[in-house]
Design a protein around this motif. Structure first.
Motif, short mmCIF file in Angstrom:
data_model
loop_
_atom_site.label_atom_id
_atom_site.label_comp_id
_atom_site.label_asym_id
_atom_site.label_seq_id
_atom_site.Cartn_x
_atom_site.Cartn_y
_atom_site.Cartn_z
N VAL A 134 -7.36 27.76 37.92
CA VAL A 134 -7.57 29.03 38.07
C VAL A 134 -8.89 29.34 38.95
O VAL A 134 -9.71 28.35 38.81
N ARG B 262 -10.91 26.01 39.57
CA ARG B 262 -11.19 24.97 38.34
C ARG B 262 -9.97 24.35 37.84
O ARG B 262 -8.92 24.84 37.84
N CYS C 279 -15.32 32.84 44.18
CA CYS C 279 -14.63 31.97 43.16
C CYS C 279 -14.00 30.85 43.53
O CYS C 279 -13.35 30.87 44.44
N VAL D 49 -12.49 30.84 39.29
CA VAL D 49 -13.31 31.18 38.44
C VAL D 49 -14.62 31.86 39.29
O VAL D 49 -15.13 31.38 40.14
N GLU E 292 -12.06 34.79 35.22
CA GLU E 292 -10.67 34.16 35.72
C GLU E 292 -9.81 34.83 36.43
O GLU E 292 -9.65 35.84 35.74
N ASP F 170 -7.19 22.66 35.74
CA ASP F 170 -7.40 22.65 34.42
C ASP F 170 -6.17 21.47 33.90
O ASP F 170 -6.34 21.14 32.91
#
Length: 979
Positions: free
Chosen positions: A280, A259, A256, A282, A289, A261
């Motif tokens: 978060v 990301r 993961c 991903v 998420e 934001d």
């Protein structure tokens, strides 16, 4: 030790706003000033470390008006200015007037408002940010960053002077908003910090340090491990072997990426910039998420380092989402042939306190030692010394080297891994598919500093508390290329939780609760990790070839490690903090004959726990900073496996004990203990997301394992010291999370098992302590941080006190009340105490209430506190008389925990008999029932797991220790003359 002075400008003839400030000093006195000195063993490291240090100012009420402040409008737009400099945005307004409409935007002092002076009178560049306000609007706490320059350190060239000097430096750093990123220029560093999602999932873009690209981009990574479909990680086929089959239960790892934001400028001045990035992780496979993150990046003028603070929050399903890896990956370009590409790791620590190491591990990617053909004998020693190797293509020796280079292996992967607090290892490999790694080196403990360099310079990284918070790793991968030359992009990965270790299993240790036998609160299970967090720190720097080397020297690598592990921090003297009443009521060490036995107890208790952390190896990613609850004299160990007797969390406020101990002694080792405890307890022990947001888990075998979710565990007062003394902005996030923790009790009423909800008038309950007293701490912190913008929290404080005034016995009444989080109202429901009256005063309540007295200006509130303290120590017959018998069977047990509030009553009423009674109680509190004159001095006993005797105190419990020491520290100040 050199003493620096921080003062309000104006007395020395400063102009502008500073003169205006000086003119309003109370009574025409000189500008207020504060003495400062480097915290021992945390001074500037020299040998290439940063020249910057952080510190805080503490000012008495009315000393520093808010008129010195200017607003931060325009900073987020990247104007690169001290926005609004020279404007008195806060003039004539109450505390927090510099904040925009209650939005909590930071303000910055005018550049001439504060002056930091060296002992010889030299002024040191300083940047200021307000941190807290008094009720009258004047400044209470200020955060500062200062550049002490190379002259303040040993006469060795710092990193910024390595090789060639960078281009002409600007007068101040700049930050411009480019839409999807911030573009930052500090002089030594030019970088991009992303503010929105991007294709590379990068949080940081191209980063040039000292004129070379040190980072192409960087991203965050989380590796999730789950049972394969249809498996639970422990089950076995019917008729199989449950134990052995569980070893083969299939799992799936999911990568993961983080990301981005959003991002915002949190602080910007001439010297320092702080940007906070949120997002978060991903899943690259499913798009799921999970695990939000917060990253703070601190950059400083002309400083070739970036300080990264990384926080992740667990939001997975504990039955399926195990943490296999957590870290950040940096693409790190290298130039030159592999024999000029160097890898360094700091070696075994000689001293953790001074962060010095034995000789570092150092190799080149291709080692020019050859049996055939022979090459010049000086080449290999020069390579190992880090000297740049340059060969003439027409020379015979060069042709020999070319043959060697073609035939020897290129070691393109190096991994440093701390698998415990007592062991690290380095493995390396060729990076080729189907090939194994080999062992390169092993050792005991390392500070975890590492560098990777090519022909034009390199990158250096260090993870703070590298071995203390194992399992941690630093990986260098893709170091070489098939062509053995050219510009390549290696990868540097700093793992906070290393994939080299087993995945972190977040499940509870049992399928049932053990309330009666093992003190777990309730028999129901409550081991929910959803919403817990952890914060890690990394120092990232760059360097150029220098002193005839492509690498850092041993001393320079040590200096970087020290800068990461023991960052420079200035603090004031215990005398100054005490005289100005910072953090309320506490004592300086007493030298009188009567106090010496108590002072010895206090010192011995600190030394015992410091040594116990080492002796019991209380380390690890989720454990470091905490201590255990109760000792098991039969096993000569702590009750690590017995429910509520295991990890302490913040029960009975060992946090306050350690922080007050630092304030009165100035001991760096105590600061380190307290700092680690605040970091752990503010992250792992409380909930940052989910239904329990703003509260924490009571003590347990698993930090989040207790079914009792309590507001007291998450009290802001545990961490105000770390925030205001250390200036760590992460704690501002914590305070924002806990300020409304009282609303969580709508979900987890602390007295739900004792009352019928159908008969209640208010929606939940709060005990005057530790629930409402915790709210007081949370609201006090919000009020002082934001002033008038947080007026609703001041109102809730006064509302609760007004309700207590109406109770039959005022603060003595209760402890149980109904409560409404929306209004702050307490509803009296009789003289009932669930858990005992001592809970009102053993979780930091008195310390919070003492601080509130001068802030609220309420003389009746002051008397209520004094009355409660005096009542607690009254004889039973007197208690019944004073209460007209309405207390019934209520017992005021464990009076040594009430010593500080009792001393407050004795001081208020000038009651010498009460003072002596309190001392009699306190002096007997730390004694073992079967020990002659028990104390905190350990004894040596044999132990089955150690060939050497261990040091133990058979009767010890952290509840008793923390409360005894905390109350003694307060009593020495209030009634010390009654000893």
């Amino acid at each position: 030790m050199s003493t620096y002075t921080l003062k309000l400008a104006g007395a020395a003839g400063k102009g502008g706003a500073a003169n205006a400030v000086a003119s309003v000093a109370p009574g025409g006195a000189k500008s207020p000033e504060m003495p400062l000195q480097f915290l021992e063993k945390r001074g500037l490291a020299g040998f290439g470390a940063s020249t910057f240090a952080s510190f805080s100012g503490y000012w008495k009420q009315g000393e520093v008006p808010a008129a010195v402040l200017s607003t931060s409008a325009g900073l987020a737009a990247g104007a690169g200015k001290s926005a609004g400099a020279g404007k008195s945005a806060g003039a004539g307004k109450s505390a927090g007037a510099g904040y925009a409409a209650g939005a909590g935007e930071p303000c910055y002092a005018d550049s001439s408002a504060f002056v930091l002076s060296a002992p010889d009178g030299t002024e040191i560049p300083v940047q200021t940010m307000p941190a807290a306000y008094w009720p009258d609007g004047s400044l209470k706490w200020t955060f500062h960053t200062a550049d002490f320059g190379a002259d303040a350190k040993p006469k060795t060239a710092p990193v910024v002077e390595f090789g060639r000097a960078p281009t002409a430096l600007p007068e101040k750093l700049t930050c411009k908003d480019a839409g999807d990123r911030y573009v930052v220029d500090t002089g030594a560093v030019q970088t991009e910090i992303f503010t929105k999602p991007n294709a590379e999932n990068a949080f940081i873009g191209k980063t040039v340090i000292l004129g070379r690209t040190a980072i192409a981009s960087g991203r965050l990574v989380y590796v999730n491990e789950s049972p394969a479909s249809g498996a639970d990680g422990a089950a076995c086929p019917s008729g199989g072997d449950a134990l052995f089959d569980s070893l083969c239960a299939p799992t799936v790892c999911d990568i993961c990426y983080g990301r981005v934001d959003s991002a915002a400028v949190e602080e910007q001045g001439d010297l320092q910039l702080v940007i906070v990035v949120r997002g978060v992780h991903v899943s690259r496979a499913t798009g799921r998420e999970l695990m939000p993150f917060t990253v703070r990046l601190t950059l400083r003028l002309n400083d070739p380092f970036i300080r990264v603070q990384h926080t992740f929050t667990y939001t997975g399903d504990s039955s399926r989402d195990f943490m296999r890896g957590l870290g950040m990956e940096l693409k790190t370009p290298l130039t030159g042939r592999e024999y000029n590409r160097h890898i360094m790791f700091s070696g075994d620590e000689v001293s953790a306190e001074t962060v010095l190491s034995a000789s570092p591990f150092h190799e080149a990617s291709k080692l020019l030692a050859s049996w055939h053909p022979k090459i010049a004998p000086e080449i290999y020693p020069d390579e190992i010394a880090g000297k740049p190797l340059v060969f003439n293509p027409l020379d015979e020796a060069t042709r020999a080297v070319d043959k060697v280079v073609a035939s020897i292996p290129a070691w393109t992967t190096y991994h440093l891994f701390a698998d415990s607090a007592d062991h690290w290892r380095i493995t390396k490999g060729t990076g080729k598919a189907g090939c194994s790694m080999i062992s390169a080196a092993e050792g005991h403990r390392t500070a975890g500093a590492a560098s990777l360099s090519g022909e034009d310079g390199g990158i250096v990284v260090c993870q703070r508390d590298f071995w203390q918070r194992y399992p941690s790793s630093i990986w260098f991968d893709n170091i070489g290329s098939s062509a053995t030359s050219g510009a390549d992009t290696a990868r540097t990965t700093v793992w906070f939780w290393s994939p080299d270790a087993p995945a972190k299993d977040f499940r509870h240790y049992d399928t049932e609760g053990h309330a009666g036998s093992y003190y777990e609160g309730y028999d129901k299970l409550g081991g929910d990790p959803y919403g817990i967090a952890a914060t890690s720190e990394v120092l990232i720097g760059g360097f150029l070839p220098h002193d005839g080397r492509l690498t850092l020297s041993h001393e320079e690598l040590d200096a970087v490690a020290r800068d990461a592990q023991k960052p420079a921090l200035l603090v004031s003297t215990p005398q100054y903090y005490h005289d100005s009443q910072a953090f309320g009521i506490w004592s300086l060490p007493q030298t009188g004959k009567a106090a010496l036995p108590i002072e010895k107890q206090l010192s011995d208790a600190l030394d015992f726990y410091k040594n116990e952390i080492e002796q019991r190896r209380w380390f690890g990613f989720f454990d470091y900073g905490d201590v255990m609850h109760t000792y098991d004299r039969e096993r000569h160990s702590w009750k690590y496996d017995m429910g509520g007797y295991a990890w302490q969390n913040t029960e009975l406020v060992p946090t306050l004990w350690l922080w007050y101990s630092f304030l009165r002694t100035g001991r760096e080792d105590v600061y380190t203990m307290a700092e680690a405890m605040s970091r752990h307890t503010s992250e792992v022990d409380i909930y940052h997301e989910g239904k329990f947001k703003g509260i924490g888990s009571r003590h347990n075998v698993i930090h989040w394992g207790c079914p009792c979710k309590e507001v007291r565990i998450a009290m802001a007062g545990h961490h105000r010291f770390a925030y205001y003394l250390g200036g760590d902005r992460r704690y501002a996030d914590i305070f924002d999370i806990v300020k409304d923790g009282d609303y969580a009790t709508l979900e987890t009423d602390p007295l739900a098992m004792f009352y019928d909800k159908a008969t209640m008038k208010l929606p939940t309950h709060a005990r005057s302590g530790p629930d409402w007293s915790t709210y007081c701490s949370n609201w006090l912190t919000e009020w002082e941080r934001h002033g008038s913008a947080a007026a609703s929290y001041e109102k809730k404080l006064r509302t609760g006190i007004a309700d207590l005034k109406k109770a039959p016995l005022q603060l003595i009444s209760g402890n149980n009340f109904e409560y409404d989080p929306a209004t702050g109202h307490l509803g009296y429901i009789g003289e009932n105490t669930a858990g005992g009256s001592h809970l009102a005063i053993c979780m930091g309540g008195p310390q919070t209430w003492f601080e509130l007295v001068p802030l609220l200006g309420d003389s009746e509130w002051q008397k209520m506190i004094a009355d409660f303290g005096a009542f607690y120590f009254a004889d039973r017959e007197e208690q019944l008389k004073k209460s007209n018998g309405i207390i019934g069977n209520r017992q005021f047990t464990l009076p040594f925990m009430a010593a500080s509030i009792g001393a407050y009553g004795a001081r208020y009423y000038k009651d010498e008999a009460l003072a002596r009674k309190i001392w009699d109680v306190l002096l007997n509190a730390a004694k073992d029932g079967d020990a002659e004159g028990g104390n905190f001095a350990p004894v040596a006993v044999s132990h089955c797991t150690s060939s050497e005797p261990i040091a133990e105190i058979p009767w010890i419990s952290t509840n008793t220790t923390a409360q005894y020491c905390l109350n003694a520290i307060v009593c020495l100040d209030l009634i010390g003359d009654s000893l």
